[in-house]
Design an enzyme around this catalytic site. Structure first.
Site, PDB file in Angstrom:
ATOM      1  N   GLN A   1      -0.658   6.279  -0.023  1.00  0.00           N
ATOM      2  CA  GLN A   1      -1.403   4.758   0.763  1.00  0.00           C
ATOM      3  C   GLN A   1      -3.073   5.605   0.537  1.00  0.00           C
ATOM      4  O   GLN A   1      -3.725   5.437   0.346  1.00  0.00           O
ATOM      5  CB  GLN A   1      -0.876   5.397   1.888  1.00  0.00           C
TER       6      GLN A   1
ATOM      7  N   ARG B   1      -2.980   1.222  -4.747  1.00  0.00           N
ATOM      8  CA  ARG B   1      -1.914   1.186  -5.134  1.00  0.00           C
ATOM      9  C   ARG B   1      -1.166   2.130  -5.809  1.00  0.00           C
ATOM     10  O   ARG B   1      -1.101   2.822  -6.212  1.00  0.00           O
ATOM     11  CB  ARG B   1      -0.578   1.074  -4.119  1.00  0.00           C
TER      12      ARG B   1
ATOM     13  N   CYS C   1      -3.371  -0.663   5.505  1.00  0.00           N
ATOM     14  CA  CYS C   1      -2.436  -0.929   5.019  1.00  0.00           C
ATOM     15  C   CYS C   1      -1.269  -1.347   4.208  1.00  0.00           C
ATOM     16  O   CYS C   1      -0.467  -1.735   3.687  1.00  0.00           O
ATOM     17  CB  CYS C   1      -1.450   1.357   4.834  1.00  0.00           C
TER      18      CYS C   1
END
Ligand code: CP
Ligand code: NVA
Length: 301
Positions: A132, A287, A259
């Site tokens: 992340q 990602r 995130c």
């Protein structure tokens, strides 16, 4: 670099190399350039916790690179019935080219790496979420054109995200201020590391942390595995929220990242979330690209 178990594993040069390769892979994907970097390779993906982004981005990423990914839920593996991770590691090493694991204890990921003979990637533990943070750094660099010299402010729980962001951002030459309530500070080894950086501050005041920040980041108040603490945590974290008032302390062009999944009106207001949705969903997209870069580096020829 043999594994990606936590941000401490990466040198500043390796972080830059991964981000550069991630930019290149993103360009290639958008322009239909297929170089088959991982043709014939197989990644096993062990999940002991839920996931949307990590599972789908790793699986799609392996496919795009010419390889394959196996989704291995711990409910179905013998690991869920008590087979030791040490044995699982040695067996999977005979079949696969790499393992991604999402679990609770960091030690399990470290054991998998030390008993197995193939690269291991941490797809989130209670301690760390390196994939992340690589995507976050990629997104900041994309939007701001650089990392060095920028100030990142993190508001909320001193959890896996805080631990990984602190190490990653400081290694990338950024200033970092962290606002967490008493009793919810980041991990001790992370704070020891950060202490060596004059541009790191830890405070209980979100407003102080947000002052002149270029990037504001938060995460959920109760992480996976902490569901039973949710009501205690809601009290402890009241005020540790990214909202329009907090944004007045930051630079006028400050970015906001999350995130995901996000809990609106807890760690972030719906208004701020929607106003910064382009940044947040670029972060989610990245990602895919950042992890493809990690996969090519670890599993590639
Ligand atoms: N941010 C993140 O890791 O999302 P998932 O839990 O959906 O994988
Ligand atoms: N801190 C959160 C991050 C989810 C991606 C958790 O561990 O649940």
């Amino acid at each position: 670099m043999k594994h990606l178990l936590k941000m401490f594993d990466l040198t500043p040069e390796e972080i830059t190399e991964i981000l550069n390769l991630a930019d290149q892979l993103k360009y290639e994907q958008k322009h239909g350039i297929d170089k088959g970097y991982l043709k014939g390779k197989t990644l096993g993906m062990i999940f002991q916790k839920a996931s949307t982004r990590t599972r789908v981005s790793f699986e799609a990423g392996m496919f795009q690179l010419g390889g394959a990914a196996l989704f291995l839920s711990s409910n179905d593996l013998q690991i869920g019935r008590g087979e030791p991770v040490q044995d699982t590691a040695r067996v999977l090493s005979r079949y696969l080219d790499g393992i991604m694991i999402r679990t609770f204890a960091q030690k399990e990921v470290e054991d998998l790496a030390s008993y197995g003979s193939i690269p291991v990637i941490n797809g989130l533990t209670d301690y760390s979420h390196p994939c992340q943070v690589l995507a976050d750094l990629m997104t900041i660099r994309e939007h701001k054109g650089k990392l060095e010299g920028l100030k990142v402010c993190y508001v909320g729980d001193g959890n896996n995200m805080a631990n990984s962001l602190i190490v990653g951002c400081l290694k990338a030459g950024m200033a970092f201020s962290c606002a967490t309530p008493k009793g919810y500070t980041p991990a001790e080894d992370v704070l020891q590391f950060a202490k060596e950086y004059p541009c790191f501050t830890l405070t209980q005041s979100p407003a102080e942390a947000a002052k002149d920040a270029d990037v504001l980041i938060t995460d959920v108040w109760a992480s996976m595995g902490q569901e039973e603490e949710a009501s205690i945590r809601r009290k402890a974290f009241a005020g540790y929220q990214i909202n329009s008032e907090l944004l007045t302390y930051a630079k006028p062009d400050a970015m906001v990242l999350h995130c995901l999944p996000a809990h609106r009106e807890e760690e972030i207001t719906a208004n701020v979330f929607e106003a910064h949705a382009d940044e947040i969903f670029d972060e989610a997209e990245n990602r895919l690209h950042a992890q493809k870069a990690v996969l090519v580096k670890l599993l590639g020829a």
